[in-house]
Design an enzyme around this catalytic site. Structure first.
Site, PDB file in Angstrom:
ATOM      1  N   CYS A   2     -11.532   4.561  -5.261  1.00 50.69           N
ATOM      2  CA  CYS A   2     -11.542   6.153  -5.653  1.00 50.69           C
ATOM      3  C   CYS A   2     -13.190   6.092  -5.857  1.00 50.69           C
ATOM      4  CB  CYS A   2     -11.308   6.803  -6.305  1.00 50.69           C
ATOM      5  SG  CYS A   2     -10.972   5.858  -7.987  1.00 50.69           S
ATOM      6  N   TRP A  74      -7.689   6.356  -4.138  1.00 48.40           N
ATOM      7  CA  TRP A  74      -7.103   5.515  -4.523  1.00 48.40           C
ATOM      8  C   TRP A  74      -5.291   4.687  -4.918  1.00 48.40           C
ATOM      9  CZ3 TRP A  74      -6.036   0.316  -6.077  1.00 48.40           C
ATOM     10  CH2 TRP A  74      -5.271  -0.829  -4.208  1.00 48.40           C
ATOM     11  N   ASN A  98     -11.818   7.676 -11.692  1.00 49.44           N
ATOM     12  CA  ASN A  98     -12.257   6.365 -10.966  1.00 49.44           C
ATOM     13  C   ASN A  98     -11.711   4.925 -11.978  1.00 49.44           C
ATOM     14  OD1 ASN A  98     -12.570   3.850  -9.221  1.00 49.44           O
ATOM     15  ND2 ASN A  98     -14.132   4.311  -9.147  1.00 49.44           N
ATOM     16  N   GLY A  99     -10.152   4.297 -11.569  1.00 48.74           N
ATOM     17  CA  GLY A  99     -10.449   2.785 -12.103  1.00 48.74           C
ATOM     18  C   GLY A  99      -8.782   3.399 -13.192  1.00 48.74           C
ATOM     19  N   GLU A 477      -9.356 -17.469   6.406  1.00 41.42           N
ATOM     20  CA  GLU A 477     -10.526 -15.940   6.687  1.00 41.42           C
ATOM     21  C   GLU A 477      -9.253 -15.155   8.025  1.00 41.42           C
ATOM     22  OE1 GLU A 477     -11.926 -13.590   5.755  1.00 41.42           O
ATOM     23  OE2 GLU A 477     -13.371 -12.888   6.852  1.00 41.42           O
ATOM     24  N   LYS A 481      -7.914 -11.546   7.748  1.00 46.68           N
ATOM     25  CA  LYS A 481      -8.860 -10.491   8.607  1.00 46.68           C
ATOM     26  C   LYS A 481      -8.004  -9.690   9.063  1.00 46.68           C
ATOM     27  CE  LYS A 481     -11.387 -10.101   8.012  1.00 46.68           C
ATOM     28  NZ  LYS A 481     -12.073 -10.034   7.229  1.00 46.68           N
ATOM     29  N   GLU A 484      -5.096  -8.008   7.560  1.00 50.12           N
ATOM     30  CA  GLU A 484      -5.864  -6.769   6.945  1.00 50.12           C
ATOM     31  C   GLU A 484      -5.951  -5.954   8.711  1.00 50.12           C
ATOM     32  OE1 GLU A 484      -9.412  -7.355   3.708  1.00 50.12           O
ATOM     33  OE2 GLU A 484      -9.561  -8.226   5.768  1.00 50.12           O
ATOM     34  N   HIS A 500       3.806 -29.950   6.425  1.00 44.96           N
ATOM     35  CA  HIS A 500       3.936 -30.313   5.176  1.00 44.96           C
ATOM     36  C   HIS A 500       4.915 -29.199   4.936  1.00 44.96           C
ATOM     37  CE1 HIS A 500       2.458 -34.335   4.103  1.00 44.96           C
ATOM     38  NE2 HIS A 500       1.213 -34.014   4.545  1.00 44.96           N
ATOM     39  N   LYS A 600     -12.250  -0.519  -0.183  1.00 45.19           N
ATOM     40  CA  LYS A 600     -12.995  -1.107   0.564  1.00 45.19           C
ATOM     41  C   LYS A 600     -13.526  -1.855  -1.194  1.00 45.19           C
ATOM     42  CE  LYS A 600     -16.716  -3.030   2.738  1.00 45.19           C
ATOM     43  NZ  LYS A 600     -16.489  -3.747   3.859  1.00 45.19           N
TER      44      LYS A 600
HETATM   45  N1  HGA Z   1      -5.674   5.327 -11.854  1.00 44.70           N
HETATM   46  C1  HGA Z   1      -6.121   6.527 -11.080  1.00 44.70           C
HETATM   47  C2  HGA Z   1      -6.955   6.022 -10.375  1.00 44.70           C
HETATM   48  C3  HGA Z   1      -7.479   5.302  -9.170  1.00 44.70           C
HETATM   49  C4  HGA Z   1      -8.242   4.794  -8.751  1.00 44.70           C
HETATM   50  O1  HGA Z   1      -9.551   4.586  -9.531  1.00 44.70           O
HETATM   51  N2  HGA Z   1      -8.508   4.326  -7.304  1.00 44.70           N
HETATM   52  O2  HGA Z   1      -9.221   3.763  -7.545  1.00 44.70           O
HETATM   53  C5  HGA Z   1      -5.041   6.537 -10.436  1.00 44.70           C
HETATM   54  O3  HGA Z   1      -4.127   6.507  -9.686  1.00 44.70           O
HETATM   55  O4  HGA Z   1      -4.989   8.591  -9.904  1.00 44.70           O
END
Ligand code: HGA
Length: 605
Positions: A2, A74, A98-99, A477, A481, A484, A500, A600
């Site tokens: 994010c 995210w 973020n985090g 890889e 790919k 993903e 195996h 990303k």
């Molecule tokens: N933990 C927070 C922020 C998410 C985040 O950093 N995403 O990269 C949430 O879930 O809102």
């Protein structure tokens, strides 16, 4: 992952905040929001899904105000709904994060026990409550933030505003990047320099544990002990132009096509053709003393590490261990003296790899980093920075960063081999590496054939990839790919492993992608391929003219690569592997550049 943008402006900010979020879109997100302060009130728009949904809400209901914060989320805690989207408002406080706050549960329980009500399922809201509580008990905003930060465990970047202080923007970072932008009568906060590029080029990168108080006229940075500190203002050099797709349909396609140029660009900084030498930047340790190598990375970058293991062991005869970063730190690895630790990361911010780097450094291991973003945390913390010159990679699925990392890994393996007195024929290595861009261009010329075969693969439920030697990690890889971006289940195997287990999956509905340049391992791979064909496998053989002449007869399709030296084969064979995943995804109609659930720059563990 994010993104955060904050502006203390002299003109309205909402459109500029949205523009900043667009620049962070490439990181992957699943909802977004903006909050401004005007007429002494918070005003907020949030929307699940892509930024166009937020833009739509803004156009229906514009957001005035000269100060604001914005976020692409995210989701880690709670579904990507509007209620969980940032910014989160609690009392007088609005926050973007973020985090992950790892200790959010006990903090949340304690706050609920005090009678506080939660509006979302996010860990973030805990931080908003904690700061709001400080403000309610009379703290001024700076002191409130400084009091809360030591209570938070985990990794975070924060942007904070307080309703009663519309001329102040606060930020903090620990384990997730955050930058301050300096303007004229305006100042900014952003996840990276790219987000702020149209606003300013004058950037300061916050360091671990820093927090910052920004007004329109001043920026005060404090370290984790609350000492006022200076962080240098640098020119970010980031372009204000939005990076576009040129004539390509997707960023991923553009980035696949850029490879001959960016790999050449990367190699140029390592090859000294006039001296027949592969060089590395200056370092203050002696490569000849390296007795073992530990490579740590995540995802695609970890496959670069696995290919590097083949190269380093073969060329330099130094033992190599490769670990995925999320496992490395927690298994308490044995780190012996004279180990060179290598981390590989496109963004240089990947949370697990960064933690692994710090673990190695604290154990006294000398470290090198193969990194694409030279201003990133990892780039600043490694002993030896080995830059890739891939340019910004926007597609979530890594392509050009992968091959540029391989180019640098080849340079490192060569230097280790020389330092260990094992390198024969350096001029030949230089010649082989110089041929990579041209060989990649030839590989790209098979695009139309690969596009034509993609619909056949797109209907499969499972796909297997096989390779041997350095082409085994390439098989991994290829499978990654495809997973993903097309959401088809795919597995990569070392060819010899197939019998195996995975051979049980083979029937005439399972495409088998065989990556096999001719050479000493070819016959063995072909035997494995034939064992699968005998059970109905639909083989796509990626090989050179000799290999296809020898074994291509019963394949449903063949893709002919130029004949190349085994050292450079993984770089060249990466191209058809990427193109196949790309065209299958296009045939399936998925969101190629921003596949579902993926991010990303993975800044959470
Ligand atoms: N933990 C927070 C922020 C998410 C985040 O950093 N995403 O990269 C949430 O879930 O809102």
């Amino acid at each position: 992952m994010c993104g955060i943008v904050g502006i203390l402006g002299s003109e309205p900010v909402a459109e500029r905040l949205l523009d900043g979020l667009k620049r962070l879109e490439y990181r992957g997100y699943d909802s977004a929001g903006i909050c401004t302060i005007h007429d002494d009130q918070f005003d907020r728009r949030r929307a699940p899904g892509k930024l166009k949904n937020l833009a739509q809400r803004l156009s229906e209901n514009p957001l005035p105000g000269l100060a604001g914060i914005a976020h692409t989320r995210w989701a880690t805690h709670g579904a990507p709904t509007e209620d969980n989207a940032h910014p989160h408002i609690v009392g007088e406080v609005v926050i973007v994060h973020n985090g992950i706050i790892e200790n959010f549960k006990p903090l949340r329980d304690a706050l609920i026990a005090e009678g506080r009500e939660f509006y979302s399922q996010t860990d973030t809201e805990v931080v908003a409550h904690l700061i709001a509580r400080e403000i309610e008990s009379g703290a001024e905003p700076r002191a409130a933030l400084a009091a809360v930060l030591p209570k938070l465990h985990g990794a975070f970047a924060l942007g904070v505003m307080v309703r009663t202080h519309p001329d102040l923007l606060l930020g903090a970072r620990l384990g997730a990047p955050l930058t301050v932008g300096y303007g004229e009568g305006e100042n900014y906060l952003g996840s990276d320099a790219l987000a702020l590029a149209p606003l300013t080029q004058r950037i300061a990168y916050l360091e671990e544990g820093d927090w910052v108080a920004i007004t329109r006229e001043s920026v005060e940075v404090y370290d984790r002990e609350n000492n006022l500190v200076e962080r240098p203002i640098v020119n970010s050099g980031a372009s204000g132009q939005l990076i576009d797709k040129g004539n390509h349909r997707h960023f991923m396609q553009k980035e696949i096509y850029e490879q001959p140029v960016v790999v050449a660009q990367t190699l140029r900084s390592y090859l000294r053709p006039l001296e027949s030498r592969v060089a590395l930047p200056d370092m203050d340790f002696d490569l000849s003393s390296v007795e073992r190598v530990v490579i740590v990375a995540c995802g695609t970058a970890s496959y670069v590490g696995m290919i590097g293991k083949y190269w380093v062991e073969q060329l330099a005869r130094v033992p190599v261990e490769v670990d995925v970063a999320s496992e490395f730190r927690y298994r308490d690895p044995v780190l012996l003296p004279n180990t060179l630790g290598i981390v590989i990361s496109q963004s240089g911010e990947t949370a697990d790899t960064l933690a692994a780097l710090r673990h190695m450094r604290s154990a006294g291991v000398v470290t090198a980093g193969i990194i694409n973003v030279p201003t990133s945390s990892m780039a600043r913390e490694v002993d030896l920075l080995l830059p890739t010159h891939a340019g910004p990679e926007i597609g979530v699925a890594s392509t050009k960063a992968f091959t540029c990392q391989l180019a640098v890994m080849a340079a490192l393996a060569t230097n280790l081999a020389r330092a260990k007195g094992r390198l024969e024929g350096e001029a030949d290595v230089v010649r082989q590496l110089q041929q990579v861009p041209e060989a990649m261009s030839q590989a790209l010329s098979h695009d139309a054939e690969i596009e034509a075969m993609a619909p056949k693969i797109a209907v499969a439920r499972d796909v297997l990839y096989l390779g041997r030697g350095p082409e085994y990690p390439l098989a991994l890889e290829g499978a990654l790919k495809l997973k993903e971006i097309s959401y088809i289940h795919a597995e990569g195997y070392a060819s010899g492993e197939m019998k195996h287990g995975p051979i049980a999956l083979i029937d005439d509905q399972v495409p088998l992608i065989v990556i096999a340049p001719s050479g000493p391992l070819f016959d063995k791979t072909v035997s494995n391929m034939q064992e699968a064909q005998a059970r109905g496998a639909q083989v796509v053989l990626i090989s050179d003219a000799e290999g296809i002449a020898q074994a291509g007869e019963n394949a449903i399709a063949t893709i002919e690569m130029p004949t190349v030296h085994s050292l450079i084969a993984p770089l060249v064979y990466a191209v058809p592997v990427q193109l196949l995943a790309y065209h299958v995804a296009v045939a399936k109609g998925t969101d190629v550049d921003q596949p579902r659930n993926l991010a990303k720059s993975v800044t959470v563990e």
